[in-house]
Design an enzyme around this catalytic site. Structure first.
Site, PDB file in Angstrom:
ATOM      1  CB  THR A 195      -0.898  -0.012   1.265  1.00  0.00           C
ATOM      2  OG1 THR A 195      -1.436   1.279   1.482  1.00  0.00           O
ATOM      3  CG2 THR A 195      -0.116  -0.377   2.522  1.00  0.00           C
ATOM      4  CG  ASP A 196      -1.108   5.037  -0.953  1.00  0.00           C
ATOM      5  OD1 ASP A 196      -1.709   4.352  -0.095  1.00  0.00           O
ATOM      6  OD2 ASP A 196      -1.639   6.000  -1.541  1.00  0.00           O
ATOM      7  CE1 TYR A 252      -3.197  -2.795   5.733  1.00  0.00           C
ATOM      8  CE2 TYR A 252      -3.256  -0.449   5.235  1.00  0.00           C
ATOM      9  CZ  TYR A 252      -3.244  -1.762   4.804  1.00  0.00           C
ATOM     10  OH  TYR A 252      -3.267  -2.048   3.462  1.00  0.00           O
TER      11      TYR A 252
HETATM   12  P1  NAD Z   1      -9.415  -7.600   2.171  1.00  0.00           P
HETATM   13  O1  NAD Z   1      -9.427  -7.330   3.639  1.00  0.00           O
HETATM   14  O2  NAD Z   1     -10.659  -7.359   1.374  1.00  0.00           O
HETATM   15  O3  NAD Z   1      -8.998  -9.114   1.904  1.00  0.00           O
HETATM   16  C1  NAD Z   1      -7.984  -9.760   2.617  1.00  0.00           C
HETATM   17  C2  NAD Z   1      -8.157 -11.268   2.433  1.00  0.00           C
HETATM   18  O4  NAD Z   1      -7.076 -11.916   3.141  1.00  0.00           O
HETATM   19  C3  NAD Z   1      -9.458 -11.809   3.033  1.00  0.00           C
HETATM   20  O5  NAD Z   1     -10.075 -12.675   2.106  1.00  0.00           O
HETATM   21  C4  NAD Z   1      -9.007 -12.580   4.277  1.00  0.00           C
HETATM   22  O6  NAD Z   1      -9.830 -13.689   4.592  1.00  0.00           O
HETATM   23  C5  NAD Z   1      -7.604 -13.020   3.871  1.00  0.00           C
HETATM   24  N1  NAD Z   1      -6.726 -13.272   5.022  1.00  0.00           N
HETATM   25  C6  NAD Z   1      -6.553 -12.487   6.109  1.00  0.00           C
HETATM   26  N2  NAD Z   1      -5.677 -13.066   6.962  1.00  0.00           N
HETATM   27  C7  NAD Z   1      -5.277 -14.231   6.384  1.00  0.00           C
HETATM   28  C8  NAD Z   1      -4.372 -15.261   6.763  1.00  0.00           C
HETATM   29  N3  NAD Z   1      -3.704 -15.201   7.906  1.00  0.00           N
HETATM   30  N4  NAD Z   1      -4.194 -16.306   5.923  1.00  0.00           N
HETATM   31  C9  NAD Z   1      -4.871 -16.376   4.748  1.00  0.00           C
HETATM   32  N5  NAD Z   1      -5.750 -15.438   4.340  1.00  0.00           N
HETATM   33  C10 NAD Z   1      -5.947 -14.372   5.153  1.00  0.00           C
HETATM   34  O7  NAD Z   1      -8.197  -6.759   1.601  1.00  0.00           O
HETATM   35  P2  NAD Z   1      -8.006  -6.071   0.180  1.00  0.00           P
HETATM   36  O8  NAD Z   1      -8.557  -4.710   0.240  1.00  0.00           O
HETATM   37  O9  NAD Z   1      -8.439  -6.993  -0.888  1.00  0.00           O
HETATM   38  O10 NAD Z   1      -6.425  -5.930   0.161  1.00  0.00           O
HETATM   39  C11 NAD Z   1      -5.599  -6.944  -0.402  1.00  0.00           C
HETATM   40  C12 NAD Z   1      -4.148  -6.520  -0.296  1.00  0.00           C
HETATM   41  O11 NAD Z   1      -3.956  -5.284  -0.977  1.00  0.00           O
HETATM   42  C13 NAD Z   1      -3.677  -6.291   1.138  1.00  0.00           C
HETATM   43  O12 NAD Z   1      -2.372  -6.788   1.249  1.00  0.00           O
HETATM   44  C14 NAD Z   1      -3.710  -4.777   1.298  1.00  0.00           C
HETATM   45  O13 NAD Z   1      -2.758  -4.351   2.234  1.00  0.00           O
HETATM   46  C15 NAD Z   1      -3.365  -4.333  -0.102  1.00  0.00           C
HETATM   47  N6  NAD Z   1      -3.871  -3.016  -0.493  1.00  0.00           N
HETATM   48  C16 NAD Z   1      -5.199  -2.715  -0.362  1.00  0.00           C
HETATM   49  C17 NAD Z   1      -5.663  -1.469  -0.790  1.00  0.00           C
HETATM   50  C18 NAD Z   1      -7.125  -1.098  -0.712  1.00  0.00           C
HETATM   51  O14 NAD Z   1      -7.477   0.042  -0.982  1.00  0.00           O
HETATM   52  N7  NAD Z   1      -8.033  -2.019  -0.386  1.00  0.00           N
HETATM   53  C19 NAD Z   1      -4.769  -0.542  -1.312  1.00  0.00           C
HETATM   54  C20 NAD Z   1      -3.422  -0.890  -1.444  1.00  0.00           C
HETATM   55  C21 NAD Z   1      -2.987  -2.124  -1.033  1.00  0.00           C
END
Ligand code: NAD
Length: 338
Positions: A140-141, A165
């Site tokens: 993430t940023d 986070y």
């Molecule tokens: P999300 O919370 O919707 O999904 C996370 C998934 O990970 C869920 O399905 C959860 O069940 C699974 N999970 C959590 N802990 C786990 C574990 N210990 N073992 C296996 N699975 C596990 O998140 P998202 O928004 O889809 O984000 C996905 C990735 O992208 C993350 O790494 C997040 O940091 C990154 N990210 C998100 C955003 C955003 O705006 N949503 C922006 C930049 C980066």
């Protein structure tokens, strides 16, 4: 037997599920194994369109589970990992940082270490056939901290995470970096700005605004609503991940962002305005907007300079916020009006 298998982690979440759909639609010769713990944030229904695809398999499991992951690497001989799994909600990290340290820090280390042991004989020496195997870390940023009114995050911006986070994600980025420099594992990291689009969990800003608006409830906006994020439509992010995974240079990080800075108040008003048009009611939806106590440590502004991935890999965001939000609202209407 498919040409190769890749491991996706966290594919039942928001971005992972959108990515799997994108990837399976584009590549017919790659099998995807999706491991997800199905925390409160994981939804198998996010994957219903591809659940029966012959190139797809789901495993319920935790990325912190050494035995399970070792078994999966042996069974499927993965040539790539795309690592989405994380605890991802800043507010939850303020109340309960434990899960963030476990999954985001230890889980990332565990996965990386098992991939390294499976692919490499010793530092900088790959096992035969594993030379091109790649570990792609999704980040993430928010690791860069906060910006003032001016400036953009580049790949060279020093890390300054402000929430549990973002600190856990920053730690995981550093572990990935160290595995590239110490062991020579073929790793890359992409740091993306705020995503929006179909399948995002109800707890996040945009689904919350739409849901509360439709329910006739207060639409909560932190502080004075002037916090700015650089919004990217999830499909544009998925295309960036695909490009970086297939064409990015080992050891590099790439920032991905939509060049669509909007503040929270603008977002709430824009959504209300669209709902006024497509789901008109007596009172304007914007009357439901209510300011609530600010989030502690709330970063003021994030904005990404994506010129590296644009120039080196030819990526470009297709959607702007106004086109993407319309599609997004329509998707949530089918979900919330069932
Ligand atoms: P999300 O919370 O919707 O999904 C996370 C998934 O990970 C869920 O399905 C959860 O069940 C699974 N999970 C959590 N802990 C786990 C574990 N210990 N073992 C296996 N699975 C596990 O998140 P998202 O928004 O889809 O984000 C996905 C990735 O992208 C993350 O790494 C997040 O940091 C990154 N990210 C998100 C955003 C955003 O705006 N949503 C922006 C930049 C980066």
């Amino acid at each position: 037997m498919k040409d190769k298998s890749i491991l996706i982690t966290g594919g039942a979440g928001f971005i992972g599920s959108n990515f799997i759909e994108h990837f399976l639609g584009k590549y017919q010769n790659t099998k995807i194994v999706n491991i997800d713990k199905l925390t409160y944030a994981g939804e198998l229904s996010n994957l219903k369109q591809i659940a029966n695809n012959e190139n797809y398999e789901f495993i319920k499991g935790d990325i912190c589970d050494v035995q399970l992951l070792e078994g999966l690497f042996k069974k499927y001989n993965f040539s790539g990992v795309i690592h989405f799994a994380a605890e991802s909600h800043v507010d939850n990290s303020i109340k309960n940082p434990d899960a963030f340290i476990n999954t985001n820090v230890y889980g990332t280390y565990n996965l990386l270490n098992i991939a390294k042991n499976h692919w490499m004989l010793e530092p900088f020496l790959f096992k035969e056939g594993c030379e091109n195997n790649r570990f792609h870390h999704i980040s993430t940023d928010e690791v860069y901290g906060t910006l003032g009114e001016e400036g953009l995050f580049t790949e060279k911006t020093p890390y300054a995470p402000n929430s549990p986070y973002s600190a856990s994600k920053a730690s995981s980025d550093f572990i990935v970096r160290s595995y590239y420099h110490t062991y020579g594992i073929n790793a890359i990291t992409t740091n993306c700005s705020n995503n929006y689009g179909p399948k995002q969990h109800d707890e996040k800003l945009i689904p919350t605004i739409i849901k509360k608006a439709l329910e006739g409830k207060n639409i909560p906006i932190y502080g004075n609503g002037r916090n700015i994020r650089d919004w990217i439509y999830v499909e544009d992010h998925c295309k960036g991940i695909d490009l970086a995974f297939c064409k990015g240079k080992a050891g590099e990080t790439y920032n991905i962002g939509g060049k669509n800075e909007r503040d929270n108040l603008y977002i709430a008003h824009k959504i209300c305005e669209i709902l006024d048009e497509i789901r008109p009611k007596k009172e304007k939806y914007s009357k439901q907007i209510k300011f609530v106590k600010d989030r502690p440590g709330h970063d003021f502004r994030y904005a990404i300079d994506a010129s590296k991935i644009e120039n080196d890999l030819g990526w470009k965001a297709i959607e702007n916020f106004e086109s993407g939000i319309l599609k997004t609202i329509k998707w949530y209407l089918t979900k919330y009006e069932k």
